[in-house]
Motif scaffolding. Structure first.
Motif, mmCIF file in Angstrom:
data_model
loop_
_atom_site.group_PDB
_atom_site.id
_atom_site.type_symbol
_atom_site.label_atom_id
_atom_site.label_comp_id
_atom_site.label_asym_id
_atom_site.label_seq_id
_atom_site.Cartn_x
_atom_site.Cartn_y
_atom_site.Cartn_z
ATOM 1 N N THR A 104 12.481 -8.309 -2.161
ATOM 2 C CA THR A 104 12.966 -7.894 -0.850
ATOM 3 C C THR A 104 14.181 -6.982 -0.995
ATOM 4 O OG1 THR A 104 12.158 -9.962 0.100
ATOM 5 C CG2 THR A 104 13.783 -8.739 1.390
ATOM 6 N N ALA A 105 15.047 -7.287 -1.954
ATOM 7 C CA ALA A 105 16.232 -6.452 -2.195
ATOM 8 C C ALA A 105 15.826 -5.047 -2.621
ATOM 9 C CB ALA A 105 17.128 -7.094 -3.251
ATOM 10 N N VAL A 106 14.770 -4.927 -3.433
ATOM 11 C CA VAL A 106 14.285 -3.609 -3.853
ATOM 12 C C VAL A 106 13.747 -2.848 -2.649
ATOM 13 C CG1 VAL A 106 12.584 -2.364 -5.243
ATOM 14 C CG2 VAL A 106 13.777 -4.335 -6.212
ATOM 15 N N THR A 107 12.936 -3.508 -1.836
ATOM 16 C CA THR A 107 12.386 -2.875 -0.643
ATOM 17 C C THR A 107 13.507 -2.399 0.280
ATOM 18 O OG1 THR A 107 10.426 -4.267 -0.774
ATOM 19 C CG2 THR A 107 10.849 -3.205 1.333
ATOM 20 N N ASP A 108 14.516 -3.237 0.483
ATOM 21 C CA ASP A 108 15.651 -2.858 1.325
ATOM 22 C C ASP A 108 16.391 -1.643 0.751
ATOM 23 O OD1 ASP A 108 15.006 -4.980 2.981
ATOM 24 O OD2 ASP A 108 16.641 -6.272 2.267
ATOM 25 N N ALA A 109 16.601 -1.631 -0.568
ATOM 26 C CA ALA A 109 17.298 -0.514 -1.208
ATOM 27 C C ALA A 109 16.485 0.778 -1.095
ATOM 28 C CB ALA A 109 17.592 -0.841 -2.673
ATOM 29 N N ILE A 110 15.169 0.686 -1.244
ATOM 30 C CA ILE A 110 14.315 1.874 -1.103
ATOM 31 C C ILE A 110 14.362 2.384 0.328
ATOM 32 C CG2 ILE A 110 11.904 2.649 -1.042
ATOM 33 C CD1 ILE A 110 11.483 1.088 -3.634
ATOM 34 N N LYS B 234 12.329 14.107 -3.098
ATOM 35 C CA LYS B 234 13.489 14.603 -2.345
ATOM 36 C C LYS B 234 14.761 14.222 -3.084
ATOM 37 C CE LYS B 234 11.048 15.501 1.503
ATOM 38 N NZ LYS B 234 11.171 16.418 2.577
ATOM 39 N N LYS B 235 15.704 15.159 -3.115
ATOM 40 C CA LYS B 235 16.959 14.959 -3.831
ATOM 41 C C LYS B 235 17.727 13.763 -3.287
ATOM 42 C CE LYS B 235 20.985 17.412 -5.440
ATOM 43 N NZ LYS B 235 20.969 18.081 -6.677
ATOM 44 N N LEU B 236 18.273 13.003 -4.206
ATOM 45 C CA LEU B 236 19.025 11.797 -3.887
ATOM 46 C C LEU B 236 20.350 11.861 -4.633
ATOM 47 C CD1 LEU B 236 18.359 9.182 -2.279
ATOM 48 C CD2 LEU B 236 17.628 8.174 -4.420
ATOM 49 N N ASP B 237 21.436 11.435 -3.991
ATOM 50 C CA ASP B 237 22.717 11.469 -4.696
ATOM 51 C C ASP B 237 22.736 10.403 -5.796
ATOM 52 O OD1 ASP B 237 24.442 9.022 -3.835
ATOM 53 O OD2 ASP B 237 23.646 9.806 -1.947
ATOM 54 N N GLU B 238 23.568 10.636 -6.777
ATOM 55 C CA GLU B 238 23.609 9.786 -7.973
ATOM 56 C C GLU B 238 23.921 8.326 -7.655
ATOM 57 O OE1 GLU B 238 25.729 9.661 -12.394
ATOM 58 O OE2 GLU B 238 26.444 11.082 -10.906
ATOM 59 N N SER B 239 24.903 8.077 -6.793
ATOM 60 C CA SER B 239 25.281 6.677 -6.524
ATOM 61 C C SER B 239 24.149 5.918 -5.826
ATOM 62 C CB SER B 239 26.576 6.601 -5.723
ATOM 63 O OG SER B 239 26.397 7.152 -4.436
ATOM 64 N N THR B 240 23.456 6.577 -4.897
ATOM 65 C CA THR B 240 22.336 5.922 -4.215
ATOM 66 C C THR B 240 21.202 5.654 -5.197
ATOM 67 O OG1 THR B 240 22.925 7.002 -2.139
ATOM 68 C CG2 THR B 240 20.701 6.097 -2.296
ATOM 69 N N PHE B 241 20.906 6.629 -6.062
ATOM 70 C CA PHE B 241 19.852 6.450 -7.057
ATOM 71 C C PHE B 241 20.186 5.275 -7.976
ATOM 72 C CE2 PHE B 241 17.848 6.931 -11.148
ATOM 73 C CZ PHE B 241 16.555 7.290 -10.830
ATOM 74 N N LYS B 242 21.416 5.235 -8.463
ATOM 75 C CA LYS B 242 21.801 4.167 -9.395
ATOM 76 C C LYS B 242 21.786 2.797 -8.726
ATOM 77 C CE LYS B 242 24.072 6.893 -12.886
ATOM 78 N NZ LYS B 242 25.280 7.182 -13.650
ATOM 79 N N LYS B 243 22.163 2.734 -7.445
ATOM 80 C CA LYS B 243 22.101 1.462 -6.710
ATOM 81 C C LYS B 243 20.651 0.996 -6.620
ATOM 82 C CE LYS B 243 23.177 -0.578 -2.230
ATOM 83 N NZ LYS B 243 23.661 -0.326 -0.875
ATOM 84 N N GLY C 271 0.791 -1.225 0.000
ATOM 85 C CA GLY C 271 0.000 0.000 0.000
ATOM 86 C C GLY C 271 0.823 1.275 0.000
ATOM 87 N N GLU C 272 2.134 1.162 -0.005
ATOM 88 C CA GLU C 272 3.009 2.334 -0.001
ATOM 89 C C GLU C 272 3.702 2.458 -1.354
ATOM 90 O OE1 GLU C 272 6.634 4.128 2.726
ATOM 91 O OE2 GLU C 272 5.511 2.396 3.434
ATOM 92 N N THR C 273 3.626 3.654 -1.948
ATOM 93 C CA THR C 273 4.238 3.894 -3.251
ATOM 94 C C THR C 273 5.420 4.840 -3.112
ATOM 95 O OG1 THR C 273 2.150 3.563 -4.409
ATOM 96 C CG2 THR C 273 3.840 4.778 -5.591
ATOM 97 N N HIS C 274 6.513 4.470 -3.738
ATOM 98 C CA HIS C 274 7.707 5.322 -3.796
ATOM 99 C C HIS C 274 7.965 5.668 -5.255
ATOM 100 C CE1 HIS C 274 8.857 4.846 0.394
ATOM 101 N NE2 HIS C 274 8.486 3.583 0.277
ATOM 102 N N LYS C 275 8.306 6.931 -5.492
ATOM 103 C CA LYS C 275 8.589 7.379 -6.859
ATOM 104 C C LYS C 275 10.048 7.795 -6.968
ATOM 105 C CE LYS C 275 3.948 8.983 -7.819
ATOM 106 N NZ LYS C 275 3.109 10.078 -8.282
ATOM 107 N N LEU C 276 10.702 7.195 -7.944
ATOM 108 C CA LEU C 276 12.060 7.591 -8.290
ATOM 109 C C LEU C 276 11.966 8.391 -9.578
ATOM 110 C CD1 LEU C 276 12.356 4.434 -7.184
ATOM 111 C CD2 LEU C 276 14.716 5.046 -7.572
ATOM 112 N N GLU D 65 16.751 2.016 2.487
ATOM 113 C CA GLU D 65 18.075 2.600 2.703
ATOM 114 C C GLU D 65 18.151 4.007 2.093
ATOM 115 O OE1 GLU D 65 22.575 1.711 1.126
ATOM 116 O OE2 GLU D 65 21.353 -0.018 1.685
ATOM 117 N N ALA D 66 17.639 4.150 0.872
ATOM 118 C CA ALA D 66 17.641 5.462 0.215
ATOM 119 C C ALA D 66 16.741 6.449 0.959
ATOM 120 C CB ALA D 66 17.193 5.316 -1.237
ATOM 121 N N ALA D 67 15.582 5.986 1.427
ATOM 122 C CA ALA D 67 14.669 6.859 2.173
ATOM 123 C C ALA D 67 15.320 7.311 3.475
ATOM 124 C CB ALA D 67 13.357 6.137 2.452
#
Length: 159
Positions: free
Chosen positions: A114-120, A39-48, A15-20, A122-124
């Motif tokens: 699960t890896a995507v959720t973890d990466a999101i 919210k601004k995200l650094d390039e390396s975090t975005f690419k990961k 039920g939670e949506t994240h937009k990149l 971490e970025a959040a």
């Protein structure tokens, strides 16, 4: 999908949506704005994070008709205005079933989602930390200005 063609990716789970989003020329370093939930995200975090999303691999095609609501969805929005959506349905602890908006179905390992959720997450967390640091800097600057003003006022009054 090539990052140069992406405008936005929506990842929905529980039920939670994240937009990149990516704006600018990704081929030129420093000429691009990367954001997570606005919210601004650094390039390396975005690419990961992007790599974790496009890195969801499929084990094989599967014949199934999923029922119920998807566990997760990923919607790619391209600069050419086209969209591509993948919906994921849990089969069991190990596998999920992915269905593209074109109807193609494939099995994938649930750990990929699960890896995507973890990466999101971490970025959040990084975005929250950056916001908190910026807020602390603003507060310190504001307090410093008030303090300097009071000192100036006291010096005037002492003269």
């Amino acid at each position: 999908f090539n990052i140069d063609t992406i405008k936005e990716i929506e990842f929905t789970e529980g039920g939670e949506t994240h937009k990149l989003s990516v704006k600018g020329d990704t081929s030129k370093e420093g000429k691009c704005d990367y954001k997570l939930d606005g919210k601004k995200l650094d390039e390396s975090t975005f690419k990961k994070l992007y790599q974790s999303i496009i890195g969801i691999t499929f084990t094989d095609t599967a014949e199934a008709s999923p029922s119920g609501s998807p566990t997760a969805t990923v919607k790619f929005k391209f600069k050419n205005k086209k969209e591509k959506t993948f919906s994921y349905y849990t089969i069991d602890e190990r596998y999920s079933f992915a269905v593209s908006d074109s109807g193609l179905g494939c099995k994938t390992l649930t750990k990929n989602l699960t890896a995507v959720t973890d990466a999101i997450n971490e970025a959040a967390n990084q975005v929250r930390e950056n916001d908190s640091e910026a807020e602390n800097t603003d507060n310190q600057t504001s307090q410093s200005s008030v303090f300097n003003y009071d000192t100036d006022k006291l010096e005037e009054m002492a003269s």
